[in-house]
Design a protein around this motif. Structure first.
Motif, mmCIF file in Angstrom:
data_model
loop_
_atom_site.group_PDB
_atom_site.id
_atom_site.type_symbol
_atom_site.label_atom_id
_atom_site.label_comp_id
_atom_site.label_asym_id
_atom_site.label_seq_id
_atom_site.Cartn_x
_atom_site.Cartn_y
_atom_site.Cartn_z
ATOM 1 N N VAL C 229 -33.040 20.994 42.184
ATOM 2 C CA VAL C 229 -34.180 20.516 41.665
ATOM 3 C C VAL C 229 -34.480 21.326 40.186
ATOM 4 N N MET C 230 -34.599 20.757 39.263
ATOM 5 C CA MET C 230 -34.738 21.175 37.978
ATOM 6 C C MET C 230 -36.267 21.349 37.479
ATOM 7 N N VAL C 231 -36.680 22.246 37.199
ATOM 8 C CA VAL C 231 -38.250 22.600 36.826
ATOM 9 C C VAL C 231 -38.319 23.256 35.569
ATOM 10 N N GLY C 232 -39.685 23.445 35.075
ATOM 11 C CA GLY C 232 -39.977 23.966 33.810
ATOM 12 C C GLY C 232 -39.590 23.363 32.815
ATOM 13 N N ILE C 233 -39.599 21.790 32.856
ATOM 14 C CA ILE C 233 -39.192 21.061 31.710
ATOM 15 C C ILE C 233 -40.467 20.769 30.646
ATOM 16 N N LYS C 234 -40.637 21.446 29.523
ATOM 17 C CA LYS C 234 -41.651 21.392 28.490
ATOM 18 C C LYS C 234 -41.569 19.872 27.911
ATOM 19 N N PRO C 235 -42.740 19.652 27.534
ATOM 20 C CA PRO C 235 -42.789 18.177 27.022
ATOM 21 C C PRO C 235 -41.633 17.986 25.725
ATOM 22 N N GLU C 236 -41.496 19.142 24.924
ATOM 23 C CA GLU C 236 -40.652 18.877 23.655
ATOM 24 C C GLU C 236 -39.128 18.933 24.293
ATOM 25 N N ILE C 237 -39.102 19.641 25.302
ATOM 26 C CA ILE C 237 -37.706 19.543 25.908
ATOM 27 C C ILE C 237 -37.199 18.095 26.498
ATOM 28 N N ALA C 238 -38.356 17.567 27.245
ATOM 29 C CA ALA C 238 -38.281 16.243 27.689
ATOM 30 C C ALA C 238 -37.918 15.243 26.796
ATOM 31 N N GLN C 239 -38.808 15.428 25.547
ATOM 32 C CA GLN C 239 -38.583 14.587 24.291
ATOM 33 C C GLN C 239 -37.207 14.486 23.900
ATOM 34 N N SER C 240 -36.765 15.975 23.414
ATOM 35 C CA SER C 240 -35.341 16.024 22.957
ATOM 36 C C SER C 240 -34.137 15.594 23.814
ATOM 37 N N MET C 241 -34.406 15.731 25.263
ATOM 38 C CA MET C 241 -33.548 15.276 26.155
ATOM 39 C C MET C 241 -33.308 13.877 25.952
ATOM 40 N N VAL C 242 -34.410 13.079 26.083
ATOM 41 C CA VAL C 242 -34.288 11.494 25.845
ATOM 42 C C VAL C 242 -33.655 11.350 24.639
ATOM 43 N N HIS C 243 -34.022 12.025 23.495
ATOM 44 C CA HIS C 243 -33.332 11.456 22.162
ATOM 45 C C HIS C 243 -31.917 11.622 22.152
ATOM 46 N N LEU C 244 -31.606 12.861 22.970
ATOM 47 C CA LEU C 244 -30.128 13.292 22.755
ATOM 48 C C LEU C 244 -29.280 12.113 23.800
ATOM 49 N N GLY C 245 -30.191 11.389 24.603
ATOM 50 C CA GLY C 245 -29.437 10.610 25.470
ATOM 51 C C GLY C 245 -28.900 11.419 26.853
ATOM 52 N N VAL C 246 -29.479 12.534 27.162
ATOM 53 C CA VAL C 246 -29.101 13.125 28.246
ATOM 54 C C VAL C 246 -29.633 12.227 29.425
ATOM 55 N N ASP C 247 -28.757 12.108 30.352
ATOM 56 C CA ASP C 247 -29.017 11.416 31.614
ATOM 57 C C ASP C 247 -29.278 12.116 32.837
ATOM 58 N N LEU C 248 -30.653 12.544 33.192
ATOM 59 C CA LEU C 248 -30.799 13.311 34.152
ATOM 60 C C LEU C 248 -31.028 12.331 35.570
ATOM 61 N N SER C 249 -30.705 11.115 35.661
ATOM 62 C CA SER C 249 -30.999 10.470 36.888
ATOM 63 C C SER C 249 -30.155 11.111 37.827
ATOM 64 N N GLY C 250 -30.941 10.918 38.888
ATOM 65 C CA GLY C 250 -29.922 11.549 40.170
ATOM 66 C C GLY C 250 -30.172 12.912 40.346
ATOM 67 N N VAL C 251 -31.187 13.507 39.497
ATOM 68 C CA VAL C 251 -31.616 15.027 39.617
ATOM 69 C C VAL C 251 -33.131 14.767 39.680
ATOM 70 N N SER C 252 -33.830 15.557 40.619
ATOM 71 C CA SER C 252 -35.139 15.806 40.878
ATOM 72 C C SER C 252 -35.828 16.604 39.978
ATOM 73 N N THR C 253 -36.675 16.276 38.972
ATOM 74 C CA THR C 253 -37.090 17.209 37.988
ATOM 75 C C THR C 253 -38.738 17.117 38.297
ATOM 76 N N PHE C 254 -39.078 18.445 37.841
ATOM 77 C CA PHE C 254 -40.540 18.537 37.919
ATOM 78 C C PHE C 254 -40.903 19.443 36.630
ATOM 79 N N ALA C 255 -42.338 19.520 36.143
ATOM 80 C CA ALA C 255 -42.801 20.105 35.117
ATOM 81 C C ALA C 255 -42.836 21.683 35.405
ATOM 82 N N SER C 256 -43.486 21.991 36.563
ATOM 83 C CA SER C 256 -43.647 23.178 36.986
ATOM 84 C C SER C 256 -42.591 23.863 38.105
ATOM 85 N N LEU C 257 -42.727 25.116 38.214
ATOM 86 C CA LEU C 257 -41.928 25.646 39.401
ATOM 87 C C LEU C 257 -42.584 25.324 40.749
#
Lengths: 123, 128, 275
Positions: C229-257
């Motif tokens: 499970v990936m947590v601690g994804i800050k808004p700016e990191i989420a934005q940059s990951m989408v812009h970079l085309g990083v595919d996190l499908s298949g991974v459960s992600t959350f904003a906080s621990l």
């Protein structure tokens, strides 16, 4: 060349690989699992690879194919005991074994098979 | 160290020997596994496509960095389209078609020379 | 006249020799002249001081016997014979060797071999070694410290039976990413964890390289049978990951621990209730 023995406990076939797998042994294992599955009507297959130091693309494909074949026969396959170094290498190589359930050890693998084959029986 | 490849069983023998040598040079378990797996992929290519070949394994050194070098040589049919051979999932036989691209990802360096009808030489290296 | 010149030449020659000797005997580098059979034809004072013993001299002994105390040419994986490399390459070669001095102490030596050509053929080798023991030991110590820092910077915590957390802090480069991957997988095997929570709150930049490494780590953990499970994804990191085309499908992600932990508890069939 020796064969990998296949044991049956309740509804589960267990194949524990204890040596390096030569190509021929891997092919035989796939064949034997399918034979046993047909003969016993088992619902789950557990392949234990704790002792394997190397899983190359040939073996990866063999394992993936076996899982696909068993699924066609209505059984589920779980792969247990992959070593960390082997897992890292497989990912780096680009082999992700999509669609195969994996578990840390035999105990967890059997637990998973019991739960998942039981559900199917109840449906 | 020189290993001859003639049958599929030689693939297992050669990769275990090379894994041991990688360990002796000082590679950790993850790198040993990566090196042995890359060798397995290339050795299998040789046995399947060329029938037989030779692996030349040596410890190498560059700027104080130790490493391992494996030269895989065969006199098989050669590779028709090298670009295609490096494409993931491309295979003209059984296997996942990740021999060459996979070996390149597992190692630090890969160099391929192939001449149609004469054979193929693949050199791979990994540094400590 | 001729005789005079000859005498002068000899005098100049002797003068030159004294200077050569002065230079060669006062440098710390150990200098040898070797033949193609690895035998020492000549050695400066540095060599005698370091490797010469009362019992045996060094002249006409093979270089490997004098500096390594072995009875064969240096072979990998321990040390690579620079002379063999020179014979292959034709040019000078520098290697790092482990030598043993006259007292049997281990020393690190940086060795350079130069070929001496005669009519296009290599006839001899000049072999210069410098004691770099202090430098090598300092480098090794530095490496150990770096390793310790990396280990300290990637702790894996067992938060609950079957749940481990990996709080990542600071810049992740490729060597650290490797360490993180290996460390996490080892802990998974040791603790038999079913779920691993990767907390990237403290990671300032997630570029494609870092994202790729994280995804590979998650895939490798899944091969062992552990979900990440990936947590601690800050808004700016989420934005940059989408812009970079990083595919996190298949991974459960959350904003906080906290929400990641909550999810992990539910997945394990656990419930946190007030007392």
């Amino acid at each position: 060349m020796s064969k990998i023995p296949i044991l049956k406990i309740e509804d589960i076939l267990i194949a524990s690989v204890q040596t390096e797998l030569h190509d021929r042994m891997a092919e035989d294992l796939q064949h034997d699992i399918m034979e046993e599955l047909g003969r016993t009507n088992a619902r789950g297959v557990l392949i234990d690879v704790t002792a394997l130091a190397i899983v190359d693309s040939f073996l990866g494909r063999m394992i993936g194919d076996t899982a696909k074949m068993t699924r066609m026969m209505g059984a589920k396959t779980v792969l247990v005991g992959l070593q960390p170094a082997v897992a890292i290498t497989m990912v780096e190589l680009g082999m992700e074994l999509a669609g195969i359930h994996t578990a840390l050890n035999m105990e967890k693998g059997i637990d998973w098979l019991r739960q998942n084959t039981k559900n199917r029986a109840m449906q | 160290m020189k290993v001859e490849l003639k049958t599929v069983d030689d693939i297992i023998i050669s990769r275990s020997a090379i894994k041991d040598m990688a360990k002796e040079i000082g590679f950790g378990i993850v790198d040993q596994t990566k090196i042995a797996t890359a060798v397995s992929e290339l050795a299998r290519n040789i046995v399947i496509y060329a029938g037989s070949g030779i692996l030349n394994v040596s410890a190498v050194m560059k700027n104080d960095r130790k490493g391992i070098e494996i030269i895989c040589e065969d006199h098989g049919p050669g590779i028709e389209d090298i670009g295609l051979a490096f494409k993931d999932g491309y295979s003209t036989s059984k296997g996942m078609g990740m021999g060459l691209p996979g070996a390149r990802r597992l190692m630090d360096e890969l160099d391929l020379k192939s001449e149609k009808g004469k054979g193929t030489t693949v050199m791979i290296r990994k540094w400590l | 006249m001729a005789k005079n010149r000859q005498a002068k030449n000899i005098e100049e020659g002797i003068h030159d020799l004294t200077i050569y000797k002065k230079v060669l005997d006062n440098v710390h580098e150990e200098i040898m002249l070797l033949d193609t059979d690895y035998r020492i034809l000549w050695a400066n004072k540095g060599v005698m001081d370091k490797y010469g013993s009362a019992k045996a001299g060094v002249i006409s002994e093979p270089c490997y016997k004098v500096t390594h105390g072995i009875d064969h040419v240096c072979r990998p994986p321990h040390d690579i014979c620079p002379i063999e490399e020179v014979m292959k390459d034709g040019g000078p070669v520098t290697v790092l060797h482990t030598h043993f001095n006259r007292n049997g102490d281990k020393i690190y030596a940086e060795v350079t071999s130069y070929p001496v050509y005669d009519n296009g053929r290599i006839t001899e080798f000049i072999h210069i070694s410098r004691d770099v023991t202090e430098r090598v030991i300092a480098e090794e110590r530095l490496k150990e410290h770096q390793k310790a820092i990396i280990e300290l910077s990637t702790p894996v915590i067992e938060v609950w039976k079957g749940i481990i957390a990996l709080p990542l802090i600071g810049i992740i480069d490729s060597s650290r990413a490797r360490q993180i991957m290996e460390n996490l997988l080892d802990v998974i095997v040791k603790t038999s964890a079913s779920i691993a929570i990767i907390d990237i709150t403290g990671v300032p930049i997630v570029d494609t390289e870092v994202a790729d490494r994280l995804i590979k780590t998650i895939k490798a953990a899944m091969l062992l049978g552990t979900r990440c499970v990936m947590v601690g994804i800050k808004p700016e990191i989420a934005q940059s990951m989408v812009h970079l085309g990083v595919d996190l499908s298949g991974v459960s992600t959350f904003a906080s621990l906290q929400s990641g932990l909550d999810y992990a508890f539910r997945e394990m069939g656990l419930k946190v209730v007030p007392q």
